[in-house]
Write an enzyme that holds these catalytic residues in place. Structure first.
Site, PDB file in Angstrom:
ATOM      1  N   ASP A   5     -11.570   2.918   4.016  1.00 16.13           N
ATOM      2  CA  ASP A   5     -12.023   1.528   3.949  1.00 16.13           C
ATOM      3  C   ASP A   5     -13.546   1.442   3.831  1.00 16.13           C
ATOM      4  O   ASP A   5     -14.082   0.388   3.482  1.00 16.13           O
ATOM      5  CB  ASP A   5     -11.628   0.794   5.243  1.00 16.13           C
ATOM      6  CG  ASP A   5     -10.372  -0.039   5.103  1.00 16.13           C
ATOM      7  OD1 ASP A   5     -10.133  -0.569   4.007  1.00 16.13           O
ATOM      8  OD2 ASP A   5      -9.644  -0.169   6.108  1.00 16.13           O
TER       9      ASP A   5
ATOM     10  N   GLN B 209      -5.234  -1.379   9.646  1.00 20.03           N
ATOM     11  CA  GLN B 209      -5.185  -2.728   9.080  1.00 20.03           C
ATOM     12  C   GLN B 209      -5.860  -3.721  10.024  1.00 20.03           C
ATOM     13  O   GLN B 209      -5.584  -3.752  11.226  1.00 20.03           O
ATOM     14  CB  GLN B 209      -3.715  -3.119   8.824  1.00 20.03           C
ATOM     15  CG  GLN B 209      -3.511  -4.467   8.154  1.00 20.03           C
ATOM     16  CD  GLN B 209      -3.989  -4.508   6.707  1.00 20.03           C
ATOM     17  OE1 GLN B 209      -4.042  -3.503   6.024  1.00 20.03           O
ATOM     18  NE2 GLN B 209      -4.347  -5.684   6.248  1.00 20.03           N
TER      19      GLN B 209
ATOM     20  N   LYS C 122       0.839  -1.204   0.000  1.00 16.73           N
ATOM     21  CA  LYS C 122       0.000   0.000   0.000  1.00 16.73           C
ATOM     22  C   LYS C 122       0.869   1.247   0.000  1.00 16.73           C
ATOM     23  O   LYS C 122       0.627   2.192  -0.755  1.00 16.73           O
ATOM     24  CB  LYS C 122      -0.915   0.027   1.230  1.00 16.73           C
ATOM     25  CG  LYS C 122      -2.110  -0.891   1.143  1.00 16.73           C
ATOM     26  CD  LYS C 122      -2.800  -1.027   2.487  1.00 16.73           C
ATOM     27  CE  LYS C 122      -3.837  -2.138   2.427  1.00 16.73           C
ATOM     28  NZ  LYS C 122      -4.335  -2.557   3.735  1.00 16.73           N
TER      29      LYS C 122
HETATM   30  N1  GUN Z   1      -7.328  -6.649   6.131  1.00 15.27           N
HETATM   31  C1  GUN Z   1      -7.621  -7.388   5.037  1.00 15.27           C
HETATM   32  N2  GUN Z   1      -8.275  -6.648   4.126  1.00 15.27           N
HETATM   33  C2  GUN Z   1      -8.399  -5.416   4.664  1.00 15.27           C
HETATM   34  C3  GUN Z   1      -8.979  -4.210   4.189  1.00 15.27           C
HETATM   35  O1  GUN Z   1      -9.532  -4.114   3.084  1.00 15.27           O
HETATM   36  N3  GUN Z   1      -8.892  -3.147   5.031  1.00 15.27           N
HETATM   37  C4  GUN Z   1      -8.316  -3.224   6.252  1.00 15.27           C
HETATM   38  N4  GUN Z   1      -8.298  -2.138   7.009  1.00 15.27           N
HETATM   39  N5  GUN Z   1      -7.767  -4.335   6.721  1.00 15.27           N
HETATM   40  C5  GUN Z   1      -7.813  -5.414   5.918  1.00 15.27           C
END
Ligand code: GUN
Length: 300
Positions: free
Chosen positions: A121, A98, A54
C-alpha cells in the site's frame, strides 16, 4: 472540443496482463510465485467486496492469494501477531491491511508494523519518507495508477502545472509527491484553499481526490487540461427507478468533458487501476525481496 476519454478499464487490463507475463516468467525461471496477503478486520460490506475482488484478481495473474478475515473484536495484540507472521513468511511478498480498521485498533501502529518491503500500500512511514526524499519506495496504488495514466497521455510530465485537489495521506499527498518527482509544478488545494476555481483553472493536470460528488464543474477546468477524477461517490438516481443510485466522480463529467483535453470517467477511469497497481506493487516487492530486476513500466 470534446475530451479524449481515458479508458482506465482497458489500461488496467493491460497492466494485469503485463504483471501476469512477468509472474509466469518468475515461476518458470526462478521457481518463485509472488504472494499477496490481505487482512480484513470486521465485516464492513464495502471492504468485503474490495477484498474479494483483490483475491480474485491476484489469482488471475498467477500469484498466490492469502486472505485473513478476523472478527471485528480482534485485539491489537492478535492483529500485530498476524502481521509479524506474514512479515516472516517467505511465501508472502505483499501485505495489505484493509482500512479503515475498527476504532479500537491504532491504524498507524498496525501499518508501521508491516515490513516496509512488503508494504504494497506504500503507507508505512518509511515508504512515505522514501517517496518524499526520492528514494526507492513502495508507492500507494491509486496515485501510482493515476501517474501511469498521466504518463500515457503526456509522455513526459516535466514542467507541467499540476493541481491536486485533496490532501489525504492515501491519495492527495503521495500524488503530489509523484508529480513533483516527474518535475511538475505542483499545487495541493483543499477545503480551505481560497479561490479554488481560479487555482484549478491554472492546471494543465488536474487531479480531483476530495470525495465530494461532482464538486468540480467544467468552468473550473483549463481548456485542453488532463483531468484525473479519483472520486467514487454513490448518489441517488431516482430517474433510474425508486431507490436506485449511480456512481459519480468529484468532477462534473458532462460539463468537464466539453473543456478538458483528456478525462477519466467514473466508473471505468482510475478505479480499476488501483487493484491493477496493487498487483504491480506485489510483483515489484517480490522482485526487490529476491534481488531480481524489477518489472519495467509498472513502478513509479
Ligand atoms: N481502504 C480503501 N482504500 C484502501 C487502500 O488503498 N488500501 C487499504 N489498505 N485500505 C483501503
Amino acid at each position: 472540443m470534446t475530451a479524449r476519454i481515458i479508458d482506465g478499464k482497458a489500461f488496467a487490463a493491460d497492466v494485469r496482463a503485463r504483471v501476469a507475463d512477468h509472474v509466469a516468467r518468475l515461476k518458470e525461471e526462478q521457481g518463485i510465485t509472488p504472494g499477496l496477503a490481505v487482512v480484513l478486520v470486521g465485516d464492513d460490506p464495502a471492504s468485503q467486496v474490495y477484498v474479494r475482488s483483490k483475491g480474485k484478481q491476484t489469482v488471475e495473474v498467477g500469484m498466490a492469494s492469502f486472505e485473513h478475515g478476523l472478527p471485528a473484536d480482534t485485539s491489537e495484540e492478535e492483529l500485530l501477531k498476524l502481521v509479524a507472521e506474514l512479515n516472516a513468511d517467505p511465501a508472502v511478498h505483499g501485505i495489505l491491511v484493509q482500512l479503515p480498521l475498527p476504532p479500537h485498533l491504532d491504524e498507524a501502529l498496525v501499518i508501521n508494523a508491516i515490513s516496509p518491503e512488503k508494504d504494497v500500500d506504500g503507507f508505512h512511514i518509511s515508504n512515505v519518507g522514501k517517496l518524499a526524499t526520492g528514494q526507492k519506495a513502495m508507492v500507494p496504488c491509486t496515485p501510482l495508477g493515476c501517474l501511469m495514466l498521466l504518463r500515457d497521455v503526456h509522455g513526459s510530465l516535466s514542467g507541467l502545472d499540476a493541481v491536486v485537489v485533496g490532501r489525504s495521506n492515501i491519495v492527495g499527498k503521495p500524488m503530489a509527491q509523484l508529480l513533483l518527482r516527474d518535475s511538475c509544478t505542483v499545487t495541493i488545494a483543499h477545503s480551505r484553499t481560497r479561490n479554488l476555481p481560479e487555482v484549478c483553472r491554472r492546471a494543465e493536470i488536474l487531479v480531483a481526490a476530495v470525495g465530494r460528488p461532482e464538486m468540480i464543474p467544467g468552468d473550473w477546468i483549463r481548456p485542453g487540461a488532463t483531468v484525473i477524477d479519483v472520486g467514487i461517490n454513490r448518489v441517488p438516481a431516482p430517474e433510474r427507478g425508486e431507490g436506485k443510485s449511480r456512481l459519480v466522480g468529484d468532477v462534473h463529467f458532462e460539463s468537464a468533458v466539453e473543456v478538458a483535453g483528456a478525462i477519466t470517467p467514473v466508473p471505468g477511469g482510475v478505479g480499476p487501476m488501483t487493484i491493477a497497481c496493487l498487483l504491480a506493487n506485489t510483483l515489484t516487492a517480490c522482485c526487490r525481496i529476491h534481488g531480481l530486476p524489477e518489472p519495467e513500466g509498472l513502478t513509479a
